[in-house]
Design a protein around this motif. Structure first.
Motif, PDB file in Angstrom:
ATOM      1  N   LYS A  76      36.611  49.226  47.632  1.00 17.39           N
ATOM      2  CA  LYS A  76      36.896  48.405  48.803  1.00 17.39           C
ATOM      3  C   LYS A  76      37.336  47.025  48.335  1.00 17.39           C
ATOM      4  N   LEU A  77      38.626  46.804  48.345  1.00 20.05           N
ATOM      5  CA  LEU A  77      39.181  45.525  47.907  1.00 20.05           C
ATOM      6  C   LEU A  77      39.567  44.723  49.150  1.00 20.05           C
ATOM      7  N   PRO A  78      39.139  43.463  49.260  1.00 18.73           N
ATOM      8  CA  PRO A  78      39.382  42.682  50.482  1.00 18.73           C
ATOM      9  C   PRO A  78      40.792  42.098  50.577  1.00 18.73           C
ATOM     10  N   TYR A  79      41.733  42.704  49.908  1.00 17.15           N
ATOM     11  CA  TYR A  79      43.131  42.269  50.028  1.00 17.15           C
ATOM     12  C   TYR A  79      44.036  43.407  49.601  1.00 17.15           C
ATOM     13  N   ASP A  80      45.255  43.364  50.057  1.00 21.76           N
ATOM     14  CA  ASP A  80      46.271  44.331  49.669  1.00 21.76           C
ATOM     15  C   ASP A  80      47.167  43.659  48.626  1.00 21.76           C
ATOM     16  N   PRO A  81      47.226  44.176  47.409  1.00 18.10           N
ATOM     17  CA  PRO A  81      47.972  43.496  46.340  1.00 18.10           C
ATOM     18  C   PRO A  81      49.477  43.445  46.590  1.00 18.10           C
ATOM     19  N   VAL A  82      49.972  44.235  47.526  1.00 18.13           N
ATOM     20  CA  VAL A  82      51.397  44.239  47.843  1.00 18.13           C
ATOM     21  C   VAL A  82      51.686  43.436  49.100  1.00 18.13           C
ATOM     22  N   ASP A  95      42.777  23.867  41.517  1.00 16.47           N
ATOM     23  CA  ASP A  95      41.582  24.141  42.305  1.00 16.47           C
ATOM     24  C   ASP A  95      40.922  25.397  41.736  1.00 16.47           C
ATOM     25  N   ASN A  96      39.911  25.207  40.881  1.00 13.80           N
ATOM     26  CA  ASN A  96      39.239  26.347  40.244  1.00 13.80           C
ATOM     27  C   ASN A  96      38.346  27.070  41.252  1.00 13.80           C
ATOM     28  N   LYS A  97      38.642  28.353  41.448  1.00 17.92           N
ATOM     29  CA  LYS A  97      37.872  29.203  42.361  1.00 17.92           C
ATOM     30  C   LYS A  97      37.470  30.471  41.613  1.00 17.92           C
ATOM     31  N   ALA A  98      36.557  30.308  40.666  1.00 19.29           N
ATOM     32  CA  ALA A  98      36.193  31.431  39.803  1.00 19.29           C
ATOM     33  C   ALA A  98      35.247  32.392  40.513  1.00 19.29           C
ATOM     34  N   GLY A  99      35.274  33.642  40.050  1.00 17.03           N
ATOM     35  CA  GLY A  99      34.303  34.613  40.533  1.00 17.03           C
ATOM     36  C   GLY A  99      34.929  35.902  41.025  1.00 17.03           C
ATOM     37  N   GLY A 100      34.183  36.996  40.883  1.00 15.17           N
ATOM     38  CA  GLY A 100      34.601  38.276  41.436  1.00 15.17           C
ATOM     39  C   GLY A 100      35.856  38.852  40.835  1.00 15.17           C
ATOM     40  N   ASN A 101      36.065  38.646  39.530  1.00  8.17           N
ATOM     41  CA  ASN A 101      37.282  39.161  38.895  1.00  8.17           C
ATOM     42  C   ASN A 101      38.530  38.722  39.655  1.00  8.17           C
ATOM     43  N   THR A 102      38.602  37.466  39.979  1.00  6.81           N
ATOM     44  CA  THR A 102      39.684  36.748  40.664  1.00  6.81           C
ATOM     45  C   THR A 102      39.660  36.926  42.182  1.00  6.81           C
ATOM     46  N   ILE A 103      38.768  37.734  42.721  1.00  8.62           N
ATOM     47  CA  ILE A 103      38.795  38.058  44.151  1.00  8.62           C
ATOM     48  C   ILE A 103      38.520  36.838  45.020  1.00  8.62           C
ATOM     49  N   ILE A 104      37.608  35.970  44.620  1.00  8.16           N
ATOM     50  CA  ILE A 104      37.286  34.793  45.422  1.00  8.16           C
ATOM     51  C   ILE A 104      38.506  33.894  45.592  1.00  8.16           C
ATOM     52  N   GLY A 105      39.192  33.615  44.502  1.00 11.87           N
ATOM     53  CA  GLY A 105      40.385  32.778  44.578  1.00 11.87           C
ATOM     54  C   GLY A 105      41.515  33.433  45.347  1.00 11.87           C
ATOM     55  N   THR A 120      47.319  33.460  38.325  1.00 11.96           N
ATOM     56  CA  THR A 120      46.377  34.530  38.034  1.00 11.96           C
ATOM     57  C   THR A 120      47.020  35.566  37.124  1.00 11.96           C
ATOM     58  N   MET A 121      46.293  36.637  36.859  1.00 13.19           N
ATOM     59  CA  MET A 121      46.717  37.604  35.864  1.00 13.19           C
ATOM     60  C   MET A 121      46.874  38.998  36.464  1.00 13.19           C
ATOM     61  N   ASP A 122      47.256  39.934  35.614  1.00 14.30           N
ATOM     62  CA  ASP A 122      47.437  41.316  36.049  1.00 14.30           C
ATOM     63  C   ASP A 122      46.168  41.918  36.660  1.00 14.30           C
ATOM     64  N   GLN A 123      45.012  41.407  36.287  1.00 15.24           N
ATOM     65  CA  GLN A 123      43.748  41.877  36.869  1.00 15.24           C
ATOM     66  C   GLN A 123      43.827  41.907  38.396  1.00 15.24           C
ATOM     67  N   THR A 124      44.400  40.868  38.989  1.00 12.53           N
ATOM     68  CA  THR A 124      44.441  40.709  40.443  1.00 12.53           C
ATOM     69  C   THR A 124      45.255  41.796  41.123  1.00 12.53           C
ATOM     70  N   PHE A 125      46.455  42.022  40.653  1.00 11.14           N
ATOM     71  CA  PHE A 125      47.401  42.883  41.350  1.00 11.14           C
ATOM     72  C   PHE A 125      47.454  44.314  40.815  1.00 11.14           C
ATOM     73  N   VAL A 126      47.038  44.510  39.575  1.00 13.85           N
ATOM     74  CA  VAL A 126      47.215  45.803  38.925  1.00 13.85           C
ATOM     75  C   VAL A 126      45.897  46.536  38.680  1.00 13.85           C
ATOM     76  N   LEU A 127      44.900  45.832  38.153  1.00 17.28           N
ATOM     77  CA  LEU A 127      43.659  46.486  37.764  1.00 17.28           C
ATOM     78  C   LEU A 127      42.641  46.576  38.899  1.00 17.28           C
ATOM     79  N   ASN A 128      42.461  45.486  39.627  1.00 19.84           N
ATOM     80  CA  ASN A 128      41.456  45.488  40.701  1.00 19.84           C
ATOM     81  C   ASN A 128      41.634  46.622  41.708  1.00 19.84           C
ATOM     82  N   PRO A 129      42.863  46.975  42.113  1.00 19.88           N
ATOM     83  CA  PRO A 129      43.006  48.069  43.070  1.00 19.88           C
ATOM     84  C   PRO A 129      42.433  49.405  42.576  1.00 19.88           C
TER      85      PRO A 129
END
Length: 337
Positions: free
Chosen positions: A120-126, A79-89, A106-115
């Motif tokens: 204001k990130l709409p999720y907590d990577p931990v 299910d491809n949910k592209a956009g927002g540097n992985t934030i949408i998915g 997904t990739m390190d961008q989601t959990f490591v770089l985006n924070p």
């Protein structure tokens, strides 16, 4: 812009220990009794891929998920949910039931770089996710051109940069590539001008056109130029040599000690997913990426299987990379909001 020395963060700070405990707990916590049984998976698994269809991230997801599906006995549909540097998915995954039937690739961008890149990130990577399997990795490659007079080794690049301070132009596009060149410049003791491009295709063209002397980037866009003798791979940023490039030295073995940086992709689930499901998925992911045909295809994308695969390893890597990259991102001044 001149690359300056990036500050370092201790691996044993109280903050790091607290985050590591939280991530490890998320990786091993059991869901409510009865959530996992021998009947799992009971239906097809939806795999969210927060990237466009047809790209390298999508292709590796389909390759690995296809192998895993055969062993799990259920379809894994993309299910491809592209956009927002992985934030949408990622937000889609966050809302999913933690029953093991919705995952993300997904990739390190989601959990490591985006924070570090978003105020204001709409999720907590931990807290919002369950680490499952860091499955594949790819070093940043250091590539030069083969025009007459260009450096033929990374040592020669450094010697010239020191002899003619301020004349070395390094091109890159991805955040991790910027971090890699910043760390390299610090270790080598050189000043370099960072030339920022929008994407790898533009970086590659800049190298071939002579606009930059050196690039830090993924391997795939340069394979055609290497084959035709227009580009030369000088080094990789991983601690060990990349399997698809056994003759290319690492920066660490070239004298720039401690240089160990790789892009990684993996699977994760929503918070609260059973540790039994996470462990089973990790086992199947490890089996899949070590199949000879998968290894061969991954190499064409510039990836190879991770050294070891488990939820705990992914949890540790998220913490370690976050502690390492955050101060460099602050030093470079990158923000996406």
């Amino acid at each position: 812009m001149t690359i300056r020395e990036a500050s370092q963060v201790s691996k044993h700070t109280p903050a790091r220990r607290a985050v590591l405990r939280a991530v490890a707990a998320g990786a091993t916590a059991l869901a409510v009794p009865g959530a996992f049984s021998q009947t799992w998976p009971a239906k097809p698994i939806r795999l969210i891929v927060p990237f466009v269809a047809g790209g390298g991230a999508d292709a590796t997801a389909r390759l690995i998920a296809g192998k895993m599906a055969d062993r799990l006995g259920q379809q894994i549909f993309i299910d491809n949910k592209a956009g927002g540097n992985t934030i949408i998915g990622v937000q889609d995954l966050k809302r999913a039931a933690p029953d093991g039937h919705t995952l993300i690739w997904t990739m390190d961008q989601t959990f490591v770089l985006n924070p570090s890149l978003y105020n204001k990130l709409p999720y907590d990577p931990v807290k919002d996710f369950t680490p499952v399997a860091l499955a594949i990795t790819s070093p940043i490659t250091v590539i030069g051109s083969t025009r007459p007079g260009d450096a033929q080794t990374i040592q020669e690049v450094v010697q010239r940069a020191k002899a003619q301070s301020g004349t070395l132009n390094i091109g890159s596009a991805a955040i991790l590539a910027h971090i890699a060149q910043a760390e390299f410049a610090q270790l080598a003791g050189i000043d370099a001008t960072r030339i920022t491009y929008k994407g790898s295709a533009e970086v590659a063209q800049g190298l071939i056109a002579g606009d930059v002397n050196l690039v830090f980037d993924g391997l795939a866009p340069y394979v055609q130029f290497v084959k035709t003798g227009r580009a030369r791979i000088l080094a990789v940023t991983s601690s060990k040599r990349f399997g698809a490039l056994p003759d290319v030295p690492t920066l660490d073995e070239s004298g720039y000690k401690g240089m160990d940086l790789s892009v990684w992709f993996g699977f994760a689930g929503p918070a609260g997913m059973s540790s039994a499901i996470a462990q089973r998925l990790a086992q199947e992911a490890e089996w899949a990426v070590r199949q000879p045909d998968v290894i061969e295809k991954l190499g064409t994308f510039g990836f190879e299987p991770a050294a070891a695969i488990s939820p705990a390893i992914m949890a540790e890597r998220i913490v370690r990379d976050g502690q390492r990259y955050a101060p460099v991102i602050r030093k470079l001044g990158f923000k996406l909001d």
